[in-house]
Design an enzyme around this catalytic site. Structure first.
Site, PDB file in Angstrom:
ATOM      1  N   ARG A  93       0.812  -1.222   0.000  1.00 23.23           N
ATOM      2  CA  ARG A  93       0.000   0.000   0.000  1.00 23.23           C
ATOM      3  C   ARG A  93       0.839   1.262   0.000  1.00 23.23           C
ATOM      4  O   ARG A  93       0.471   2.275  -0.564  1.00 23.23           O
ATOM      5  CB  ARG A  93      -0.840   0.016   1.281  1.00 23.23           C
ATOM      6  N   CYS A 117      -7.633  -4.120   1.808  1.00 24.70           N
ATOM      7  CA  CYS A 117      -6.542  -4.952   2.289  1.00 24.70           C
ATOM      8  C   CYS A 117      -7.026  -5.657   3.532  1.00 24.70           C
ATOM      9  O   CYS A 117      -8.128  -5.398   4.022  1.00 24.70           O
ATOM     10  CB  CYS A 117      -5.280  -4.148   2.542  1.00 24.70           C
ATOM     11  N   ARG A 122      -9.239   0.997   4.141  1.00 21.32           N
ATOM     12  CA  ARG A 122      -8.114   1.933   4.033  1.00 21.32           C
ATOM     13  C   ARG A 122      -8.129   2.799   2.766  1.00 21.32           C
ATOM     14  O   ARG A 122      -7.296   2.644   1.881  1.00 21.32           O
ATOM     15  CB  ARG A 122      -6.788   1.168   4.125  1.00 21.32           C
ATOM     16  N   ASP A 306      -0.089  -0.701  15.477  1.00 17.76           N
ATOM     17  CA  ASP A 306       0.873  -1.705  15.021  1.00 17.76           C
ATOM     18  C   ASP A 306       1.420  -2.567  16.168  1.00 17.76           C
ATOM     19  O   ASP A 306       2.178  -3.506  15.918  1.00 17.76           O
ATOM     20  CB  ASP A 306       2.037  -1.043  14.261  1.00 17.76           C
ATOM     21  N   VAL A 328      -8.182   2.525  15.240  1.00 19.87           N
ATOM     22  CA  VAL A 328      -7.564   3.114  14.035  1.00 19.87           C
ATOM     23  C   VAL A 328      -8.042   2.399  12.774  1.00 19.87           C
ATOM     24  O   VAL A 328      -8.384   3.037  11.775  1.00 19.87           O
ATOM     25  CB  VAL A 328      -6.025   3.097  14.134  1.00 19.87           C
ATOM     26  N   ARG A 398       7.978  -8.871   5.286  1.00 17.71           N
ATOM     27  CA  ARG A 398       7.728  -7.491   4.829  1.00 17.71           C
ATOM     28  C   ARG A 398       8.188  -6.487   5.870  1.00 17.71           C
ATOM     29  O   ARG A 398       8.517  -5.349   5.520  1.00 17.71           O
ATOM     30  CB  ARG A 398       6.230  -7.275   4.577  1.00 17.71           C
TER      31      ARG A 398
HETATM   32  C1  UD1 Z   1       0.498   3.837   8.420  1.00 16.96           C
HETATM   33  C2  UD1 Z   1       1.523   2.780   8.686  1.00 16.96           C
HETATM   34  C3  UD1 Z   1       0.862   1.568   9.330  1.00 16.96           C
HETATM   35  C4  UD1 Z   1       0.099   1.992  10.580  1.00 16.96           C
HETATM   36  C5  UD1 Z   1      -0.847   3.147  10.278  1.00 16.96           C
HETATM   37  C6  UD1 Z   1      -1.503   3.722  11.534  1.00 16.96           C
HETATM   38  C7  UD1 Z   1       3.140   3.164   6.926  1.00 16.96           C
HETATM   39  C8  UD1 Z   1       3.744   2.703   5.650  1.00 16.96           C
HETATM   40  N1  UD1 Z   1       2.126   2.422   7.404  1.00 16.96           N
HETATM   41  O1  UD1 Z   1      -0.456   3.311   7.515  1.00 16.96           O
HETATM   42  O2  UD1 Z   1       1.875   0.633   9.670  1.00 16.96           O
HETATM   43  O3  UD1 Z   1      -0.662   0.889  11.043  1.00 16.96           O
HETATM   44  O4  UD1 Z   1      -0.132   4.228   9.643  1.00 16.96           O
HETATM   45  O5  UD1 Z   1      -0.541   4.094  12.455  1.00 16.96           O
HETATM   46  O6  UD1 Z   1       3.555   4.152   7.496  1.00 16.96           O
HETATM   47  N2  UD1 Z   1      -7.864   6.939   6.156  1.00 16.96           N
HETATM   48  C9  UD1 Z   1      -8.917   7.447   5.424  1.00 16.96           C
HETATM   49  N3  UD1 Z   1      -8.636   8.186   4.301  1.00 16.96           N
HETATM   50  C10 UD1 Z   1      -7.360   8.403   3.870  1.00 16.96           C
HETATM   51  C11 UD1 Z   1      -6.297   7.889   4.629  1.00 16.96           C
HETATM   52  C12 UD1 Z   1      -6.585   7.162   5.769  1.00 16.96           C
HETATM   53  O7  UD1 Z   1     -10.085   7.247   5.761  1.00 16.96           O
HETATM   54  O8  UD1 Z   1      -7.186   9.079   2.848  1.00 16.96           O
HETATM   55  C13 UD1 Z   1      -8.138   6.131   7.376  1.00 16.96           C
HETATM   56  C14 UD1 Z   1      -7.696   4.685   7.270  1.00 16.96           C
HETATM   57  O9  UD1 Z   1      -8.667   3.877   6.641  1.00 16.96           O
HETATM   58  C15 UD1 Z   1      -7.491   4.311   8.721  1.00 16.96           C
HETATM   59  C16 UD1 Z   1      -6.986   5.620   9.335  1.00 16.96           C
HETATM   60  O10 UD1 Z   1      -7.354   6.654   8.435  1.00 16.96           O
HETATM   61  O11 UD1 Z   1      -8.705   3.953   9.321  1.00 16.96           O
HETATM   62  C17 UD1 Z   1      -5.499   5.689   9.566  1.00 16.96           C
HETATM   63  O12 UD1 Z   1      -4.828   5.284   8.388  1.00 16.96           O
HETATM   64  P1  UD1 Z   1      -3.395   5.831   7.970  1.00 16.96           P
HETATM   65  O13 UD1 Z   1      -2.762   6.558   9.097  1.00 16.96           O
HETATM   66  O14 UD1 Z   1      -3.531   6.521   6.658  1.00 16.96           O
HETATM   67  O15 UD1 Z   1      -2.602   4.479   7.747  1.00 16.96           O
HETATM   68  P2  UD1 Z   1      -1.433   4.295   6.723  1.00 16.96           P
HETATM   69  O16 UD1 Z   1      -0.759   5.603   6.511  1.00 16.96           O
HETATM   70  O17 UD1 Z   1      -1.914   3.529   5.546  1.00 16.96           O
END
Ligand code: UD1
Length: 419
Positions: A93, A117, A122, A306, A328, A398
């Protein structure tokens, strides 16, 4: 597919060294796209996700070299493709992190949507709407995000949710934008700060990283720099939990204790003795069983999602009852069913797992569908009676560098069974 064979019941003792943080290395490798000069990145962990990122950069035209000290040198003066295909994004991702840099420097990006995923839907709507507010012409077509912009313009963005990669993508887009960008409700994770420090070393003007308001004054161009990736706080936390579950005394080196406050206070509550130095943590566990601890995940500085799966494994063998609430991500309890198969007394109610600790887990063949869930099964295997086989360990590869070697060095009986 490789498997891990674990014979449970060994105490853990000795020293283990922590690798660089995957979640900092990924955005920092993407950030190299922002300059045509050479970037040198040190302390990059040897992980499958890093190889995927290097492949992705390589196919865009990046020149990547590993020097004799295992630093990665990246020169992006010959980028000829602005495309991240579905085949790559679906396996990782975080490939979405090339969107901001490509658009900022080349005015063009064509990046696959990550899709669903294992740990929830997400979406990336906040990345997309933020770039649109900065003037990008951005559409989603046939599963691809297609974006164009002459030069992005600074904007005042209030992020609807705290998103780590969203904050990183928008920060990378803003460093080359025309004018000032403010990111409100920004993620405060240490990996966001590490990325900001790397960008600042490249000549970016960023203030407030590590707080919920980041202000970026765009510059015309960035230059090459050297950056050392910060230690992986989640790998650190995973080893800490392992010792608290299995018993023993371990010094965890090359880490940053200050990044683990929420995790350390739960481990103390579980009965661990913790000694801190600048870059190491010594954990001693004398109790026969840990005490149960309630967990409630939230963005940094709260308890990290995490680390949720690993603490779920701990609670399975703890003395007492606990609740584990995941706020989260939806659907991040894939490990619960597998732990039940090992004899855990745990049930799910919505986004909460309710756990009554049992004295022993019993080995079983298990598998998991995401990285941290797999790690929790390894932890369960380390304390279970008998021989646990953990299948589909490509998830672990990973995110954990040579996990079985590091645990073996501490006295665990754990071996990789090649496919
Ligand atoms: C990152 C980390 C992951 C960790 C997560 C939360 C990396 C590569 N991965 O994932 O290991 O578990 O932060 O600490 O750094 N969301 C939306 N819209 C968006 C973006 C996010 O609704 O445009 C939501 C997601 O579905 C989720 C929440 O926001 O429920 C947090 O997600 P996010 O912080 O974006 O996770 P990642 O950045 O993918």
């Amino acid at each position: 597919m490789d498997k891990l064979k674990i014979v449970g019941g060994k105490e853990l003792n000795g020293e283990v060294s922590i690798s660089g943080a995957k979640n900092a290395a990924l955005p920092i490798l993407a950030s190299t796209l922002l300059t045509d000069q050479t970037m040198t990145i040190s302390n990059v962990p040897h992980l499958h996700d890093i190889t995927t990122t290097m492949e992705l950069l390589g196919r865009m035209g990046s020149d990547l070299m590993l020097d004799e000290k295992l630093n990665i040198e990246v020169t992006n003066n010959n980028i000829n493709e602005f495309f991240a295909p579905y085949e790559m994004v679906k396996t990782m991702r975080a490939s979405i992190l090339v969107l901001g840099p490509l658009l900022a420097r080349f005015g063009e990006a064509d990046v696959s949507l990550p899709g669903g995923c294992a740990i929830g839907s997400r979406p990336v709507d906040i990345h997309i709407s933020g770039l649109a507010a900065m003037g990008a012409d951005i559409t989603v077509d046939k599963g691809y995000i297609k974006a164009k912009a002459k030069r992005l313009k600074g904007a005042h963005l209030i992020l609807e949710m705290v998103t780590v990669t969203g904050t990183e993508n928008l920060m990378m887009a803003a460093v080359l934008a025309d004018g000032k960008t403010t990111l409100e409700n920004a993620a405060r994770e240490p990996e966001v700060v590490d990325l900001a420090e790397c960008l600042i070393a490249m000549g970016a003007n960023i203030q407030g990283a590590g707080t919920d308001t980041i202000v970026i004054e765009g510059v015309e161009s960035l230059h090459g720099a050297q950056h050392t990736i910060l230690p992986d706080r989640i790998e650190t936390g995973t080893f800490l939990v392992a010792v608290v579950m299995a018993g023993g005394k371990v010094k965890i080196k090359n880490t940053r204790p200050k990044l683990l406050d929420a995790v350390l206070s739960k481990l103390r509550a579980a009965g661990a003795q913790i000694e801190l130095e600048d870059s190491s943590i010594t954990v001693t566990m004398d109790l026969e069983r840990p005490r149960a601890v309630d967990i409630h995940t939230s963005p940094f500085p709260g308890f990290p999602t995490d680390m949720q799966a690993q603490f779920t494994a701990l609670n399975c063998i703890a003395e007492g009852n606990s609740t584990i609430t995941e706020t989260v991500f939806e659907n991040r309890f894939m490990h619960v069913q597998e732990l039940q198969r090992m004899g855990a007394n745990i049930k799910l109610e919505g986004n909460t797992a309710i756990c009554n600790g049992v004295a022993k887990l019993i080995a079983a063949p298990v598998m998991a569908t995401d990285l941290r869930a797999s790690a929790s099964l390894v932890l369960a295997g380390l304390v279970a009676e008998g021989e646990t086989i953990v299948d589909r360990i490509y998830h672990i590869d990973r995110g954990y560098e040579t996990i079985e070697e590091k645990f073996r060095q501490l006295g665990a009986e754990i071996n990789r069974m090649p496919a």
